[in-house]
Scaffold this motif. Structure first.
Motif, PDB file in Angstrom:
ATOM      1  N   LEU A  47       0.830  -1.206   0.000  1.00 49.17           N
ATOM      2  CA  LEU A  47       0.000   0.000   0.000  1.00 49.17           C
ATOM      3  C   LEU A  47       0.865   1.258   0.000  1.00 49.17           C
ATOM      4  O   LEU A  47       0.640   2.174  -0.783  1.00 49.17           O
ATOM      5  CB  LEU A  47      -0.925   0.015   1.219  1.00 49.17           C
ATOM      6  CG  LEU A  47      -2.144  -0.916   1.149  1.00 49.17           C
ATOM      7  CD1 LEU A  47      -2.922  -0.881   2.464  1.00 49.17           C
ATOM      8  CD2 LEU A  47      -3.057  -0.534  -0.010  1.00 49.17           C
ATOM      9  N   THR A  48       1.858   1.254   0.886  1.00 50.60           N
ATOM     10  CA  THR A  48       2.705   2.449   0.989  1.00 50.60           C
ATOM     11  C   THR A  48       3.478   2.692  -0.300  1.00 50.60           C
ATOM     12  O   THR A  48       3.479   3.795  -0.845  1.00 50.60           O
ATOM     13  CB  THR A  48       3.712   2.282   2.149  1.00 50.60           C
ATOM     14  OG1 THR A  48       3.020   1.720   3.255  1.00 50.60           O
ATOM     15  CG2 THR A  48       4.319   3.611   2.535  1.00 50.60           C
ATOM     16  N   LEU A  49       4.133   1.629  -0.776  1.00 48.40           N
ATOM     17  CA  LEU A  49       4.929   1.802  -1.993  1.00 48.40           C
ATOM     18  C   LEU A  49       4.037   2.141  -3.178  1.00 48.40           C
ATOM     19  O   LEU A  49       4.384   2.975  -4.015  1.00 48.40           O
ATOM     20  CB  LEU A  49       5.739   0.527  -2.288  1.00 48.40           C
ATOM     21  CG  LEU A  49       6.838   0.191  -1.290  1.00 48.40           C
ATOM     22  CD1 LEU A  49       7.606  -1.042  -1.737  1.00 48.40           C
ATOM     23  CD2 LEU A  49       7.803   1.360  -1.112  1.00 48.40           C
ATOM     24  N   GLY A  50       2.859   1.517  -3.250  1.00 45.06           N
ATOM     25  CA  GLY A  50       1.937   1.781  -4.342  1.00 45.06           C
ATOM     26  C   GLY A  50       1.474   3.232  -4.323  1.00 45.06           C
ATOM     27  O   GLY A  50       1.411   3.894  -5.353  1.00 45.06           O
ATOM     28  N   PHE A  51       1.167   3.683  -3.108  1.00 36.47           N
ATOM     29  CA  PHE A  51       0.735   5.075  -2.936  1.00 36.47           C
ATOM     30  C   PHE A  51       1.821   6.025  -3.437  1.00 36.47           C
ATOM     31  O   PHE A  51       1.563   6.950  -4.200  1.00 36.47           O
ATOM     32  CB  PHE A  51       0.443   5.301  -1.451  1.00 36.47           C
ATOM     33  CG  PHE A  51      -0.115   6.659  -1.123  1.00 36.47           C
ATOM     34  CD1 PHE A  51      -1.280   7.117  -1.718  1.00 36.47           C
ATOM     35  CD2 PHE A  51       0.531   7.468  -0.200  1.00 36.47           C
ATOM     36  CE1 PHE A  51      -1.800   8.353  -1.405  1.00 36.47           C
ATOM     37  CE2 PHE A  51       0.015   8.714   0.123  1.00 36.47           C
ATOM     38  CZ  PHE A  51      -1.153   9.157  -0.485  1.00 36.47           C
ATOM     39  N   LEU A  52       3.055   5.720  -3.005  1.00 39.00           N
ATOM     40  CA  LEU A  52       4.196   6.527  -3.423  1.00 39.00           C
ATOM     41  C   LEU A  52       4.339   6.500  -4.946  1.00 39.00           C
ATOM     42  O   LEU A  52       4.571   7.524  -5.588  1.00 39.00           O
ATOM     43  CB  LEU A  52       5.461   5.963  -2.765  1.00 39.00           C
ATOM     44  CG  LEU A  52       6.651   6.894  -2.658  1.00 39.00           C
ATOM     45  CD1 LEU A  52       6.305   8.113  -1.831  1.00 39.00           C
ATOM     46  CD2 LEU A  52       7.839   6.151  -2.045  1.00 39.00           C
ATOM     47  N   ALA A  53       4.145   5.296  -5.510  1.00 39.48           N
ATOM     48  CA  ALA A  53       4.279   5.163  -6.969  1.00 39.48           C
ATOM     49  C   ALA A  53       3.232   6.008  -7.686  1.00 39.48           C
ATOM     50  O   ALA A  53       3.523   6.654  -8.696  1.00 39.48           O
ATOM     51  CB  ALA A  53       4.158   3.698  -7.383  1.00 39.48           C
ATOM     52  N   VAL A  54       1.992   6.015  -7.154  1.00 38.94           N
ATOM     53  CA  VAL A  54       0.942   6.816  -7.793  1.00 38.94           C
ATOM     54  C   VAL A  54       1.317   8.296  -7.730  1.00 38.94           C
ATOM     55  O   VAL A  54       1.207   9.023  -8.726  1.00 38.94           O
ATOM     56  CB  VAL A  54      -0.431   6.577  -7.118  1.00 38.94           C
ATOM     57  CG1 VAL A  54      -1.468   7.545  -7.674  1.00 38.94           C
ATOM     58  CG2 VAL A  54      -0.889   5.152  -7.330  1.00 38.94           C
ATOM     59  N   ILE A  55       1.793   8.747  -6.560  1.00 36.84           N
ATOM     60  CA  ILE A  55       2.194  10.156  -6.447  1.00 36.84           C
ATOM     61  C   ILE A  55       3.293  10.491  -7.450  1.00 36.84           C
ATOM     62  O   ILE A  55       3.207  11.463  -8.200  1.00 36.84           O
ATOM     63  CB  ILE A  55       2.692  10.471  -5.010  1.00 36.84           C
ATOM     64  CG1 ILE A  55       1.555  10.317  -4.008  1.00 36.84           C
ATOM     65  CG2 ILE A  55       3.260  11.895  -4.943  1.00 36.84           C
ATOM     66  CD1 ILE A  55       1.959  10.602  -2.586  1.00 36.84           C
ATOM     67  N   LEU A  56       4.347   9.651  -7.482  1.00 33.63           N
ATOM     68  CA  LEU A  56       5.476   9.930  -8.375  1.00 33.63           C
ATOM     69  C   LEU A  56       5.041   9.921  -9.835  1.00 33.63           C
ATOM     70  O   LEU A  56       5.426  10.787 -10.620  1.00 33.63           O
ATOM     71  CB  LEU A  56       6.588   8.900  -8.148  1.00 33.63           C
ATOM     72  CG  LEU A  56       7.276   8.961  -6.790  1.00 33.63           C
ATOM     73  CD1 LEU A  56       8.263   7.820  -6.637  1.00 33.63           C
ATOM     74  CD2 LEU A  56       7.987  10.290  -6.606  1.00 33.63           C
ATOM     75  N   GLY A  57       4.201   8.932 -10.187  1.00 30.98           N
ATOM     76  CA  GLY A  57       3.728   8.847 -11.566  1.00 30.98           C
ATOM     77  C   GLY A  57       2.910  10.080 -11.942  1.00 30.98           C
ATOM     78  O   GLY A  57       3.069  10.642 -13.029  1.00 30.98           O
ATOM     79  N   THR A  58       2.040  10.502 -11.013  1.00 33.26           N
ATOM     80  CA  THR A  58       1.223  11.687 -11.297  1.00 33.26           C
ATOM     81  C   THR A  58       2.107  12.919 -11.467  1.00 33.26           C
ATOM     82  O   THR A  58       1.876  13.738 -12.357  1.00 33.26           O
ATOM     83  CB  THR A  58       0.226  11.951 -10.149  1.00 33.26           C
ATOM     84  OG1 THR A  58      -0.326  10.701  -9.741  1.00 33.26           O
ATOM     85  CG2 THR A  58      -0.893  12.859 -10.604  1.00 33.26           C
TER      86      THR A  58
END
Lengths: 463, 106
Positions: free
Chosen positions: B72-83
């Protein structure tokens, strides 16, 4: 019906990327092209959020997290992109590129964490995506640091050997993991660490002046990393988007190298900083330079018929584009013909000067490309060089031992007078001495570009 | 060898491979002859387009089990970075090009 909307959205997304890139490469349609691609991206993103389902038909969950991340990213991204100064654009692009690389890296990490014993094909895709994403991330951060001056150019002794060892380590570790010979998370994270180190060392020795080429290259790396994500999720839009950028980025990188008349290999291996030491110090007859006062400059400019302004990074750093435009308008009022000579790689990125001067509303027709400018210097009275250095260095034509030998330059020496505004006698970004400053025709006007230009405007008004 | 076998016998994989090959040529073709003035905006636009990796981040985030905090944490981070990559990329490109169009009108 519903299950065709997602693939249809992806198809539209892919088409907008292609059309967008095509439009971006023509001046008239460029801005629209960017918007077209952005619209396609938005469509693909929302279609994924609401319509994606896996083979068992499970839709996505964790909506609060997804939207939370989207909102945070959008706010931060918009703010950063809106606030950044024109001079810092290149860094910003590098930073955003790094974010994309990190995103690809994280996807691979999570996929591995979910399923460490995926089949070989999957593992290959996960590991390759992670390696490329990580290299791009680490490299972009270093490039970002170099461009904003946080990281200094540093030649690493034996860099090529170290890089070769890192490459070998990556291959060995990846093979160990994929063949299942030693498929432990330790190996997986070992690959991650080596890739990060490689990204840092890959960019570290490359001179700051070459950063645009490096960013462009890392840009295409991230494209490829995104494409691996496409393989991972069987997702056509990620694949087209990623590969398109990967191949277009590679071509763009080569075009940039060509604009500087250097090969990519030369940029990557023969780092600028290294040769500069040997090439620069060999300049033989370096006489004295002479200074010129503000007042004399103003008089000289005001009584010229034709003045060429050569902008460089110094102008960008000093944020002097508005002052420069004011000087140009004032001279025009006095009947002086003023033009700008734009070297394709002046500043830190190709097109940097065009963007900067456009910001100050300098009319498009006044900006001369290098070839056109070179044919006009012969009839020019005064060339005013504002914070440019390497792009007017005659060593590029005359001194085969110079690291920039062969790069096309603005041949300002044909003009009657040359006035160079610099902050000091320090060599330019490439660290090479410039014989131009010691030529009898050349006078130096020291000081911050903005201050000097404002003072010049004042002097001109008082004339 | 299995992997290679799969690559050509599995229609889905084979289709992806075809897309890759065609996209490579398309990318080369599309850039063609671009004036050096546009190198930077073009690079920046391409930079935004590879932000399409965000879709992977959304999928991985959406599939994360709700008790798997690492994912969840890494995925969340990935979504932020991708956005950040997508939004920042497109906005920066637009800002650069805005200046080009402004001067054209004059």
């Amino acid at each position: 019906m519903e299950n065709i909307i997602l693939p249809l959205s992806y198809l539209i997304g892919s088409i907008t990327f292609i059309v967008g890139l095509k439009m971006l490469s023509h001046p008239d349609s460029a801005r629209k092209g960017n918007l077209v691609a952005a619209a396609g991206m938005t469509l693909a993103i929302f279609a994924t959020i609401f319509l994606y389902h896996d083979e068992q038909g499970n839709t996505l969950g964790n909506y609060p997290w997804i939207f939370g991340g989207l909102v945070i990213g959008t706010v931060l991204g918009t703010l950063a992109a809106k606030k950044v100064q024109m001079t810092a654009m290149p860094e910003m692009v590098s930073l955003f590129n790094g974010m994309g690389g990190a995103c690809a890296m994280l996807i691979s990490v999570i996929e591995y964490h979910h399923n460490p014993s995926a089949d070989k094909g999957m593992l290959i895709v996960i590991v390759l995506g992670m390696i490329i994403g990580t290299v791009s991330f680490a490299g972009s951060i270093i490039a970002w640091g170099k461009l904003n001056g946080k990281i200094k150019d540093k030649a690493i002794p034996g860099a090529q050997i170290i890089n070769f060892i890192l490459w070998a380590a990556l291959v060995v570790l990846a093979v160990m993991l994929i063949t299942g010979f030693c498929a432990t998370p330790v190996v997986f994270y070992g690959i991650l660490a080596v890739a990060a180190l490689y990204g840092v060392l890959f960019v570290m020795p490359i001179g700051g002046a070459d950063m645009p080429v490096v960013i462009s290259l890392l840009n295409s790396f991230t494209g490829v990393a995104a494409a691996f994500g496409g393989f991972l999720y069987n997702n056509p839009v990620m694949l087209t988007g990623g590969i398109l950028v990967g191949s277009a980025g590679t071509i763009l990188t080569m075009l940039m190298c060509k604009a500087m008349n250097r090969s990519l290999k030369n940029v990557l291996i023969g780092s600028f900083g290294n040769n500069a030491a040997s090439g620069g110090s060999s300049s033989k007859e370096q006489g004295a330079y002479k200074e010129i006062s503000l007042n004399d400059t103003a008089v000289l400019l005001a009584y010229s018929q034709k003045v060429f302004i050569i902008p460089g990074y110094g102008l960008a750093v000093a944020q002097a584009q508005h002052a420069c435009h004011e000087l140009e308008k004032l001279l025009e009022e006095k009947g002086v013909e003023v033009k700008y000579g734009i070297h394709p790689v002046a500043g830190r990125m190709p097109g940097h000067m065009n963007v900067l001067l456009a910001e100050a509303d300098v009319p498009y027709e006044k900006l001369m490309e290098m070839e056109d400018a070179n044919s006009e210097f012969g009839t020019t009275n005064v060339v005013l060089i504002l914070g440019a250095n390497d792009v007017v260095n005659p060593a590029a034509k005359e001194d085969p031992s110079s690291p920039i030998y062969g790069m096309p330059i603005l041949e300002v020496e044909q003009a009657e007078h040359i006035i160079v505004n610099k902050r000091s006698m320090k060599p330019g970004y490439a660290g090479i001495e410039n014989d131009l400053f010691f030529k009898p025709k050349t006078s130096m006007l020291f000081g911050d570009a903005k201050k000097v230009l404002q003072d010049l405007v004042g002097e001109l008004k008082a004339l | 060898m299995d992997f290679l076998q799969n690559l050509f016998s599995d229609p889905a994989t084979y289709r992806l491979l075809t897309i890759v090959i065609l996209s490579i040529f398309l990318g080369i073709e599309v850039i063609g002859r671009v004036p050096s003035v546009l190198h930077t905006p073009l690079m920046s636009g391409a930079n935004a387009i590879h932000g399409v990796v965000i879709i992977g981040a959304i999928i991985v985030m959406g599939q994360a089990p709700s008790d798997d905090y690492l994912a969840l944490t890494l995925g969340f981070l990935a979504v932020i970075l991708g956005t950040l990559n997508v939004v920042g990329g497109f906005v920066v490109t637009d800002r650069m090009l805005e200046m080009f169009s402004k001067k054209k009108k004059k």
